[in-house]
Design an enzyme around this catalytic site. Structure first.
Site, PDB file in Angstrom:
ATOM      1  N   GLU A 295       0.874  -1.175   0.000  1.00 17.61           N
ATOM      2  CA  GLU A 295       0.000   0.000   0.000  1.00 17.61           C
ATOM      3  C   GLU A 295       0.909   1.222   0.000  1.00 17.61           C
ATOM      4  O   GLU A 295       1.418   1.622   1.042  1.00 17.61           O
ATOM      5  CB  GLU A 295      -0.920  -0.018   1.229  1.00 17.61           C
ATOM      6  CG  GLU A 295      -1.923  -1.162   1.239  1.00 17.61           C
ATOM      7  CD  GLU A 295      -2.985  -1.011   0.156  1.00 17.61           C
ATOM      8  OE1 GLU A 295      -3.209   0.122  -0.311  1.00 17.61           O
ATOM      9  OE2 GLU A 295      -3.586  -2.028  -0.216  1.00 17.61           O
TER      10      GLU A 295
ATOM     11  N   CYS B 295      -1.943   9.180   2.118  1.00 18.98           N
ATOM     12  CA  CYS B 295      -1.592   8.603   0.821  1.00 18.98           C
ATOM     13  C   CYS B 295      -2.634   8.906  -0.245  1.00 18.98           C
ATOM     14  O   CYS B 295      -2.333   8.870  -1.441  1.00 18.98           O
ATOM     15  CB  CYS B 295      -1.390   7.097   0.947  1.00 18.98           C
ATOM     16  SG  CYS B 295      -2.805   6.230   1.653  1.00 18.98           S
TER      17      CYS B 295
END
Length: 429
Positions: free
Chosen positions: A162, A197
């Site tokens: 991720e 993110c």
């Protein structure tokens, strides 16, 4: 996580709520997730039945990130233990308070024989990566992601990465300006002051429309955070001096020194950078070649909206892409043209909260996905099982392999039923 008063408390409450929601979904749905899935068979293996049986991968290593340290630790842990694995969790040392909290509470409330926490920094993480795991789940930067993947390759260990990337926001002139400004700001500065993110990394809009969008952003930023954002209780601090220096380097790049149109104030002692807008930063500037991960937001202008697709396509595939438009034709074009881990139309970041959607990257923004059932599947192996009895044993499987037997087998494998009939009765098709 780094925050001040309401900003810190709000971020913590949201992250705890999301982790709690993941627990609730897993508890509610686990029985159905675990149930073997019946699938069809074909004439080649008749008579038979078949199913897909999920089974645990085994021992999972989860390395979490610092920006949302509680959620990004516990969310994958929930999926891993739901799937039946044993877990070693390595929290980020950049968020030492949360790491210490997890190291203290997890042994107290969870099964210590199945879940362990290992604290530490580079040396401890390196040592963990040298071990053989059945699954590695990493959240963080692409630079470290490559190190994790290289270590996993030595043992052929499957990985979920991720990562992040530069998440674009495309805004066309058909939008509701007030709502658009609010939602961009919520996804950028409301999400840990850009330290997320899936935070919007840059905006692309028409040159002719940019002044209106910029004015709307300025007005809304002042409304949300005041004329002096340093006094706002709703802006998070930069996590540490290292990241403050990194953001300062982006802002002090000579190529963008004259591009700041709003904000730019910095207080290194308090680790605060004001919400900052930049107009038409060069594509080869640091701020447009690196993931920002902070409160800086460049606005890139184009002459035609189709050029926005070219800009996005010229950069590595992002973890998320955002589009604001009322034009359904353009919406379909963007959704079909842009490859990203996820996409939101007319909002930012909220897809994170929908457990029915997979959350993960593509290309340099990561591999694999989780949340809800996708977390269970990430930490599971789908085992194919075919069941047969002792009846219906076709002799064409066994030697000697005559021409007639070979014809029958070919027809069975290709589903050629007419050819099968001809082969059985000895006719040439």
């Amino acid at each position: 996580m780094g925050g001040r008063e309401r900003g810190e408390e709000g971020n913590c409450r949201v992250m705890i709520s999301l982790a709690k929601a993941s627990c609730q979904v897993a508890i509610k749905e686990l029985k159905s997730w675990m149930t073997p899935q019946k699938v069809s068979t074909n004439i080649t293996v008749f008579p038979s039945s078949a199913e897909i049986v999920p089974e645990p991968l085994g021992a999972a290593l989860i390395i979490s990130a610092w920006n949302y340290p509680f959620l990004l630790s516990m969310d994958p842990v929930i999926g891993a233990i739901a799937a039946g694995n044993v877990v070693v969790l390595k929290p980020s040392e950049v968020a030492p308070a949360t790491s210490s909290l997890l190291a203290r509470l997890i042994p107290q409330y969870l099964d210590n024989s199945a879940i362990r926490v290992v604290e530490g920094s580079v040396a401890e993480t390196t040592s963990l990566l040298e071990q053989k795991w059945d699954k590695i789940f990493y959240t963080g930067s692409g630079k470290i992601g490559r190190i994790v993947m290289a270590a996993a390759a030595k043992h052929l260990t499957p990985v979920t990465l991720e990562l992040g990337g530069k998440c674009p926001v495309i805004v066309d002139p058909t939008v509701d300006l007030e709502v658009t400004a609010r939602r961009i700001i919520a996804g950028k500065w409301g999400c840990n002051n850009g330290q997320a993110c899936i935070s919007p990394d840059y905006i692309i809009t028409l040159e002719s429309f940019a002044p209106k969008l910029i004015d709307a952003l300025k007005v809304t930023l002042e409304k949300f955070f005041g004329k002096d954002p340093f006094q706002s209780a709703d802006l998070s601090r930069i996590v540490n001096f290292s990241h403050f220096a990194r953001l300062t380097r982006l802002l002090d790049d000579p190529k963008v020194s004259d591009k700041v149109i709003y904000g730019g104030q910095r207080d290194e002692k308090r680790l605060i950078i004001a919400p900052t807008l930049l107009l038409d930063a060069p594509m080869d500037s640091l701020i447009m070649t690196e993931e920002i991960f902070g409160p800086l937001l460049p606005i890139i202008t184009v002459q035609k909206m189709e050029e926005a697709l070219e800009v996005v396509s010229s950069l590595p595939k992002p973890l998320a892409a955002y589009l604001f438009t009322k034009d359904k034709k353009f919406e379909r074009q963007v959704v079909a043209s842009i490859s990203a881990g996820g996409m939101v139309v007319n909002d930012t970041a909220i897809h994170l909260a929908n457990h029915h959607l997979p959350f993960g990257g593509v290309g340099e923004s990561g591999m694999g996905a989780y949340h809800g059932k996708f977390s269970f599947e990430t930490f599971s192996h789908k085992k194919a099982v075919l069941y047969r009895g002792f009846m219906g044993d076709l002799m064409v499987r066994y030697p000697p392999y005559t021409t007639r037997k070979q014809k029958i087998v070919r027809c069975l494998l290709t589903g050629d039923f007419l050819g099968l009939v001809y082969a059985l009765i000895g006719w040439n098709s």
